[in-house]
Design a protein around this motif. Structure first.
Motif, mmCIF file in Angstrom:
data_model
loop_
_atom_site.group_PDB
_atom_site.id
_atom_site.type_symbol
_atom_site.label_atom_id
_atom_site.label_comp_id
_atom_site.label_asym_id
_atom_site.label_seq_id
_atom_site.Cartn_x
_atom_site.Cartn_y
_atom_site.Cartn_z
ATOM 1 N N TYR A 35 -9.872 7.045 2.585
ATOM 2 C CA TYR A 35 -8.540 7.649 2.378
ATOM 3 C C TYR A 35 -8.482 8.013 0.956
ATOM 4 O O TYR A 35 -9.835 8.435 0.460
ATOM 5 C CB TYR A 35 -7.847 6.249 2.053
ATOM 6 C CG TYR A 35 -7.039 5.698 2.953
ATOM 7 C CD1 TYR A 35 -7.328 4.984 4.120
ATOM 8 C CD2 TYR A 35 -5.682 5.568 3.376
ATOM 9 C CE1 TYR A 35 -7.052 4.339 5.165
ATOM 10 C CE2 TYR A 35 -4.957 5.027 4.418
ATOM 11 C CZ TYR A 35 -6.020 4.075 5.144
ATOM 12 O OH TYR A 35 -5.420 4.101 6.382
ATOM 13 N N GLN A 37 -6.141 8.581 -2.733
ATOM 14 C CA GLN A 37 -5.572 7.956 -4.103
ATOM 15 C C GLN A 37 -4.985 9.083 -5.018
ATOM 16 O O GLN A 37 -6.205 8.677 -5.705
ATOM 17 C CB GLN A 37 -5.458 6.471 -3.973
ATOM 18 C CG GLN A 37 -4.073 5.917 -4.555
ATOM 19 C CD GLN A 37 -5.506 4.290 -5.035
ATOM 20 O OE1 GLN A 37 -6.000 3.603 -5.249
ATOM 21 N NE2 GLN A 37 -3.754 3.429 -4.958
ATOM 22 N N GLY A 40 -0.775 6.709 -9.694
ATOM 23 C CA GLY A 40 0.472 6.805 -9.866
ATOM 24 C C GLY A 40 1.165 6.685 -7.366
ATOM 25 O O GLY A 40 2.435 5.801 -7.807
ATOM 26 N N GLN A 41 0.218 6.885 -6.803
ATOM 27 C CA GLN A 41 0.818 6.759 -5.682
ATOM 28 C C GLN A 41 -0.666 5.595 -4.777
ATOM 29 O O GLN A 41 -1.155 5.112 -5.391
ATOM 30 C CB GLN A 41 0.229 8.387 -4.585
ATOM 31 C CG GLN A 41 0.599 9.378 -6.011
ATOM 32 C CD GLN A 41 3.059 9.099 -5.457
ATOM 33 O OE1 GLN A 41 2.493 9.252 -4.577
ATOM 34 N NE2 GLN A 41 3.324 9.494 -6.791
ATOM 35 N N GLY A 42 -0.140 5.135 -3.224
ATOM 36 C CA GLY A 42 -0.397 4.497 -2.891
ATOM 37 C C GLY A 42 -1.826 5.379 -1.990
ATOM 38 O O GLY A 42 -1.527 6.835 -2.153
ATOM 39 N N PRO A 43 -2.512 5.486 -1.147
ATOM 40 C CA PRO A 43 -3.824 5.402 -0.200
ATOM 41 C C PRO A 43 -2.740 6.027 0.773
ATOM 42 O O PRO A 43 -2.214 6.236 1.494
ATOM 43 C CB PRO A 43 -4.823 4.066 0.229
ATOM 44 C CG PRO A 43 -5.002 3.316 -1.155
ATOM 45 C CD PRO A 43 -3.405 3.130 -1.484
ATOM 46 N N LEU A 91 -11.513 7.084 -1.544
ATOM 47 C CA LEU A 91 -11.523 5.701 -0.987
ATOM 48 C C LEU A 91 -12.472 5.675 0.681
ATOM 49 O O LEU A 91 -11.417 6.274 1.307
ATOM 50 C CB LEU A 91 -10.149 4.497 -0.808
ATOM 51 C CG LEU A 91 -9.926 4.645 -2.357
ATOM 52 C CD1 LEU A 91 -8.045 3.952 -2.607
ATOM 53 C CD2 LEU A 91 -10.669 3.570 -3.135
ATOM 54 N N GLN B 6 8.468 0.749 -2.177
ATOM 55 C CA GLN B 6 8.475 -0.389 -2.452
ATOM 56 C C GLN B 6 9.019 -0.507 -3.819
ATOM 57 O O GLN B 6 9.395 -0.103 -4.555
ATOM 58 C CB GLN B 6 7.367 -0.907 -2.607
ATOM 59 C CG GLN B 6 5.792 -0.797 -1.630
ATOM 60 C CD GLN B 6 4.416 -1.514 -1.609
ATOM 61 O OE1 GLN B 6 3.852 -0.936 -1.908
ATOM 62 N NE2 GLN B 6 3.899 -2.486 -2.332
ATOM 63 N N GLN B 38 -4.701 -4.609 -5.298
ATOM 64 C CA GLN B 38 -5.628 -3.180 -5.387
ATOM 65 C C GLN B 38 -5.829 -3.830 -7.058
ATOM 66 O O GLN B 38 -4.762 -3.487 -8.242
ATOM 67 C CB GLN B 38 -5.431 -2.087 -5.886
ATOM 68 C CG GLN B 38 -6.139 -0.873 -5.990
ATOM 69 C CD GLN B 38 -5.562 0.098 -5.961
ATOM 70 O OE1 GLN B 38 -4.456 0.510 -5.857
ATOM 71 N NE2 GLN B 38 -6.724 1.270 -5.267
ATOM 72 N N LEU B 88 -0.391 -3.178 -2.637
ATOM 73 C CA LEU B 88 0.239 -2.317 -2.084
ATOM 74 C C LEU B 88 0.792 -3.290 -0.760
ATOM 75 O O LEU B 88 0.064 -3.685 0.201
ATOM 76 C CB LEU B 88 -0.744 -1.403 -1.827
ATOM 77 C CG LEU B 88 -1.630 -1.202 -2.563
ATOM 78 C CD1 LEU B 88 -2.788 -0.096 -2.497
ATOM 79 C CD2 LEU B 88 -0.796 0.211 -3.112
ATOM 80 N N PHE B 103 0.848 3.944 3.096
ATOM 81 C CA PHE B 103 1.136 2.972 1.930
ATOM 82 C C PHE B 103 1.941 3.512 1.205
ATOM 83 O O PHE B 103 2.190 5.255 1.248
ATOM 84 C CB PHE B 103 -0.380 2.660 0.736
ATOM 85 C CG PHE B 103 -1.504 2.008 2.090
ATOM 86 C CD1 PHE B 103 -2.293 2.930 2.484
ATOM 87 C CD2 PHE B 103 -2.012 0.725 1.544
ATOM 88 C CE1 PHE B 103 -3.577 2.212 2.853
ATOM 89 C CE2 PHE B 103 -2.647 0.396 1.580
ATOM 90 C CZ PHE B 103 -3.810 1.233 2.659
ATOM 91 N N GLY B 104 3.582 2.603 0.231
ATOM 92 C CA GLY B 104 4.478 3.139 -0.248
ATOM 93 C C GLY B 104 3.090 3.257 -2.008
ATOM 94 O O GLY B 104 1.842 3.015 -1.807
ATOM 95 N N LYS B 105 4.018 2.997 -2.871
ATOM 96 C CA LYS B 105 3.767 3.496 -3.608
ATOM 97 C C LYS B 105 2.845 2.675 -4.670
ATOM 98 O O LYS B 105 2.344 2.614 -5.403
ATOM 99 C CB LYS B 105 4.136 3.902 -4.919
ATOM 100 C CG LYS B 105 4.570 5.819 -4.595
ATOM 101 C CD LYS B 105 5.847 6.211 -5.350
ATOM 102 C CE LYS B 105 6.247 7.888 -4.694
ATOM 103 N NZ LYS B 105 6.904 8.203 -5.777
ATOM 104 N N GLY B 106 3.463 0.660 -3.900
ATOM 105 C CA GLY B 106 2.773 0.224 -4.911
ATOM 106 C C GLY B 106 3.564 -0.760 -6.385
ATOM 107 O O GLY B 106 4.368 -0.015 -6.763
#
Lengths: 115, 113
Positions: A35, A37, A40-43, A91, B6, B38, B88, B103-106
């Motif tokens: 992955y 990342q 400010g973003q998700g993986p 990742l 999210q 995380q 996340l 995945f969302g941005k968290g």
């Protein structure tokens, strides 16, 4: 070690250069995932290996990105002609199989900076 | 296009507070929803939810899925400074492998002493 190991932890390179990132999964884990990342973003999914073969490479953004896992253990993510937009944390994760638990074990990542 | 959203994106609370984090999952064919924590670099697995209305619990953390609404909440009771992290939410991509997670941005949670 017991966890997923990634090297290097940090890599700074110049635009246009070639980069290799290495992932050593947990021993016995047949599934391996890459992955990336951005801040400010998700993986974001790149590629998934089951054993030696890439079972799903639908996340690779273009043909500059390539990954291998020749012996079904260690994997290398290769990026050719790097661009500034490739800067991110890459990742790696592994698991016993896709299974039902949903649990992926992630490494600490390789932070790539393309100048 | 499958999407995980999210909210809130960030949250600051004090130790001892209870927090609720939200995740909505817009997918073509729902299979499961996952939560990860995380703290610095490596996300660590918290829960996987597949059945609506069944709560999963681990210590002070719990999560429940509303399959009809395609949403989930993650609750943390009696928060501690060690709960500070990005939480996340993720789900398998439609048409992709089970390991192809969106995945969302968290939600960035900060717990103040």
């Amino acid at each position: 070690g017991a966890g997923v190991s990634q090297t290097p932890s940090n890599k700074v390179t110049e635009k246009g250069k070639y980069v290799e990132l290495r992932c050593d999964p947990i021993s016995g884990h047949t599934a391996l995932y890459w992955y990336r990342q951005s801040l400010g973003q998700g993986p974001e999914f790149l590629i998934y290996f089951q054993g030696t073969g890439a079972a799903d490479d639908s996340g690779l953004p273009n043909d500059r990105f390539f990954a291998v896992r020749p012996e079904g253990s260690v994997s290398t993510l290769k990026i050719q002609r790097t661009e500034r937009g490739d800067s991110a944390v890459y990742l790696c994760a592994s698991s016993l199989s896709l299974g039902d638990s949903g649990e992926l074990f992630f490494g600490e990542g390789s932070r790539l900076t393309v100048l | 296009e499958d999407k995980v959203v999210q909210s809130p994106l960030s949250l600051v609370v004090h130790e001892g507070d209870t927090v609720t984090l939200n995740c909505s999952y817009e997918v073509t064919n729902f299979r499961s929803l996952l939560w990860y924590k995380q703290e610095k670099k490596a996300p660590t697995f918290l829960f996987m939810l597949t059945s609506s209305g069944i709560e999963k619990k681990s210590g002070r953390l719990s999560s429940i899925l509303d399959k009809k609404e395609l949403s989930s909440i993650l609750n943390i009771t009696a928060t501690q400074t060690g709960d500070s992290a990005i939480y996340l939410c993720a789900g398998p991509s439609y048409g992709g492998s089970q390991g192809n997670l969106i995945f969302g941005k968290g939600t960035k949670l900060s717990v103040k002493p």
